[in-house]
Design a protein around this motif. Structure first.
Motif: not given
Length: 214
Positions: A30-40, A187-196
């Motif tokens: 969910e939106a209020d979960d920590p960033v690392y959980e979204k990355w996971h 969570y900005d997936v493109l910015e935070c998960y995808y490589p440059k």
């Protein structure tokens, strides 16, 4: 013959994207979960696609050494959490004892003036003890977060040992599925998960979304 332009890659992309979508929903992030959980959640979804597409790779030659170092790092974080838990328990016990001591001293005082001095003195001590508890709580919370983050990263590292996540992310997952999920969970997936390099490749996803909402 039935679907013009329907190649094997089209079907693999469809199935890989569907697996990603299902995995993201199942994560219940969910939106209020920590960033690392979204990355996971994003990493596990990507892994599912790599497994479906059979994007196999050889395990690193120094895997055992890397795992040993990872275990050592995790143990240090666990030890830090345990240390702060002990400190918090001791700080709470000290506060409890301090309050009891203050009550006892006030009862022993013979005059109102003496009782007031005792009350003032112990009020300051209690306040310092409370601040110490809050300080330790903050350290414990940060240590727990660091441990949970390390565990999430370590789990993904182990699971992707023989799977190439880059190939599916680049060529077999519709990035709009990741992007739309990221919008839902903040969570900005493109910015935070995808490589440059892939961020540049898939800029059109963000541009398309902005055009729709302009």
């Amino acid at each position: 013959d039935i679907l013009e332009g329907g190649t094997a890659k089209v079907f693999r992309t469809h199935h890989a994207t569907q697996v990603v979508r299902e995995s993201l929903v199942a994560s219940e992030v969910e939106a209020d979960d920590p960033v690392y959980e979204k990355w996971h959640a994003a990493s596990i979804a990507n892994l599912r696609a790599a497994e479906l597409c059979n994007h196999y790779k050889s395990a690193p030659s120094n895997w055992r050494e890397r795992r040993e170092r990872a275990r050592e790092r995790l143990q240090k974080k666990k030890d830090r959490v345990a240390k702060y838990r002990t400190q918090l328990r001791e700080a709470k016990e000290a506060l409890k004892a301090l309050r009891a001591e203050g009550r006892e001293k006030r009862q022993e005082a013979k005059t109102d003036k003496q009782r007031e001095r005792v009350r003032t003195r112990y009020a300051k001590k209690v306040e310092r003890a409370k601040k110490k508890i809050e300080t330790v709580k903050g350290r414990l919370e940060r240590a727990r977060t660091a441990l949970d983050k390390a565990k999430a990263k370590d789990e993904v590292t182990v699971k992707k040992r023989t799977w190439n996540l880059g190939t599916s992310l680049k060529s077999y997952i519709d990035p709009r599925v990741f992007y739309e999920w990221g919008q839902e969970v903040d969570y900005d997936v493109l910015e935070c998960y995808y490589p440059k390099a892939l961020r540049r490749k898939f800029d059109w996803v963000r541009e398309e979304d902005e055009a729709e909402h302009s």
